[in-house]
Design a protein around this motif. Structure first.
Motif, short mmCIF file in Angstrom:
data_model
loop_
_atom_site.label_atom_id
_atom_site.label_comp_id
_atom_site.label_asym_id
_atom_site.label_seq_id
_atom_site.Cartn_x
_atom_site.Cartn_y
_atom_site.Cartn_z
N ASP A 88 3.02 -4.42 -2.02
CA ASP A 88 1.47 -4.68 -2.42
C ASP A 88 1.18 -3.75 -3.45
O ASP A 88 0.53 -4.05 -4.38
CB ASP A 88 0.86 -4.48 -1.01
CG ASP A 88 -0.65 -5.00 -1.22
OD1 ASP A 88 -1.20 -5.41 -2.18
OD2 ASP A 88 -1.69 -4.57 -0.26
N TYR A 89 1.13 -2.40 -3.37
CA TYR A 89 0.86 -1.47 -4.34
C TYR A 89 1.51 -0.15 -4.39
O TYR A 89 2.07 -0.02 -3.17
CB TYR A 89 -0.58 -1.28 -4.55
CG TYR A 89 -1.34 -0.40 -3.33
CD1 TYR A 89 -1.12 0.98 -3.18
CD2 TYR A 89 -1.92 -1.14 -2.18
CE1 TYR A 89 -1.72 1.64 -2.10
CE2 TYR A 89 -2.42 -0.28 -1.15
CZ TYR A 89 -2.25 0.73 -0.92
OH TYR A 89 -2.91 1.82 -0.09
N LYS B 140 2.54 0.65 -0.52
CA LYS B 140 2.30 -0.24 0.61
C LYS B 140 3.05 -1.52 0.33
O LYS B 140 3.14 -2.13 -0.54
CB LYS B 140 0.55 -0.58 0.62
CG LYS B 140 0.24 -1.62 1.73
CD LYS B 140 -1.26 -1.32 1.92
CE LYS B 140 -1.46 -1.76 3.35
NZ LYS B 140 -2.30 -2.98 3.47
N GLN C 26 2.53 -0.41 7.32
CA GLN C 26 3.02 -1.03 6.01
C GLN C 26 3.04 0.17 4.94
O GLN C 26 3.23 -0.04 3.64
CB GLN C 26 2.00 -2.10 5.64
CG GLN C 26 2.04 -3.15 6.64
CD GLN C 26 3.47 -3.81 6.47
OE1 GLN C 26 4.32 -3.38 7.48
NE2 GLN C 26 4.11 -4.67 5.83
N ASN D 107 3.78 -5.63 1.24
CA ASN D 107 3.17 -6.84 1.85
C ASN D 107 3.67 -7.24 2.97
O ASN D 107 4.44 -6.54 3.68
CB ASN D 107 2.92 -7.85 0.48
CG ASN D 107 4.37 -8.03 0.29
OD1 ASN D 107 5.46 -8.14 0.88
ND2 ASN D 107 4.61 -8.51 -1.16
#
Ligand SMILES: Cc1ncc(COP(=O)(O)O)c(C=O)c1O
Length: 346
Positions: A274-275, A287, A314, A289
């Protein structure tokens, strides 16, 4: 195949040369202040940071907790970022050891601004616990290895001096900050009333932290260390590892930073991420996804002999260090890339 352990930079083992230095150490009884190697390490570290004196302790938790106790009294308050190790990961020690409360600042990746610090200082009113201490962490562990620069530290120090409040540094990874910024540790002594440094993180010593401050502060801290049972009699064998680490393992931290940056680059391309927090030193926090659950991701890596830390829902943390070879790095990059291509059977 060797395990590549990226859970933390605390997992390193002494190098053969470090062990040699440990075997050769001159020792004495440190509770009598008669261990020449501990005395030398304390003086060396204090001089490095422009401080008067030092105190060798078994852990960074102990140096932080001693400092907090020495600066506060029960019913007073400490200001720190909400992610700070002293608040999150020291077992409620501020309350238990010092009877102090904590004012939590919601900083940016672990870093507080001078205005945030000032806004949390209590007015003189019997309803409030008097603010006695501000504590910074450099680098910020939960901030993904972010770091304060000297001008940022100077600005917070100015606020503390204006209000007559002490400033402590949890410098468990301060050498990573210094290597990344190119700043001079001597300058730190101007701004902090106490500094905790760790020898057993990026510097690769098996044990040990130092608390640095004025002679009077260290005298008081030595008494608190006694109460906590933290005096290590012939600890010079451990201090020798610390001296060796300060002499040989500081500049090489740049290598750990480079490796963390390469891991970050691969993760930025990954379709399961995610990032990733921008990498500044040796910590990579990402993080995931919903492609992988954090526990499944850690298990997949473990199947490939890679250990990583689950760091909240996560969230995953990788920390690079002395015991991560170039070959191990290439293996990690390959596995991360293959997971990206959904080739789970890497
Ligand atoms: C930022 C920070 N401060 C303090 C400590 C405590 O060090 P120790 O494990 O030696 O008690 C750690 C440990 O990882 C840390 O990351």
């Amino acid at each position: 195949m060797n395990i590549t352990d990226l859970r933390s930079d605390t997992v390193t083992k002494p190098t053969p040369d470090m062990l040699q230095a440990m075997f050769a150490a001159q020792v004495g009884d440190d509770v009598y202040e008669e261990d020449p190697t501990i005395n030398a390490l304390e003086q060396k570290a204090a001089a490095l940071f422009g401080m008067e004196a030092g105190l060798f302790c078994p852990s960074g938790t102990m140096t932080n907790q001693i400092a907090i106790k020495a600066h506060t009294e029960p019913m007073t308050e400490v200001i720190c970022d909400i992610t700070a190790h002293i608040y999150q990961y020291e077992g409620g020690g501020i309350m238990f050891n010092s009877g102090a409360s904590v004012a939590l600042v919601h900083g940016e990746r672990g870093k507080m601004t001078p205005a945030q610090v000032e806004a949390h200082i209590r007015p003189d009113n019997i309803h409030y616990p008097p603010t006695r201490l501000v504590a910074l962490e450099n680098t910020c562990n939960k901030g993904g290895g972010s770091y304060y620069t000297l001008p940022e530290i100077a600005a917070i120090s100015e606020v503390c001096k204006r209000y007559g409040i002490a400033l402590h540094l949890d410098g468990a990874r301060v050498f990573n900050a210094l290597v990344a910024s190119g700043e001079n540790p001597q300058e730190y002594g101007k701004y902090f009333d106490s500094i905790s440094i760790c020898l057993s993180k990026g510097l690769g010593a098996p044990v040990g932290s130092l608390l640095l401050g004025t002679k009077a502060f260290i005298k008081k801290s030595r008494r608190i260390r006694k109460v906590l049972g933290g005096g290590i009699r012939q600890g010079g064998y451990l201090a020798a590892a610390g001296i060796y680490a300060l002499d040989h393992h500081v500049a090489r931290l740049a290598e750990d930073h480079r490796k963390a940056k390469v891991i970050e680059q691969v993760l930025r391309e990954a379709d399961y991420v995610d990032y990733v927090m921008p990498v500044e030193t040796n910590i990579v926090i990402l993080k995931l996804n919903d492609r992988y659950k954090d526990t499944d991701f850690v298990a997949l890596l473990a199947e490939q002999n890679i250990r990583a830390g689950s760091f909240g829902p996560q969230m995953i943390r990788f920390v690079t260090h002395l015991d991560v070879s170039e070959e191990m790095l290439q293996h990690v990059l390959g596995v991360l890339q293959k997971l990206n291509k959904q080739q789970v059977e890497v």
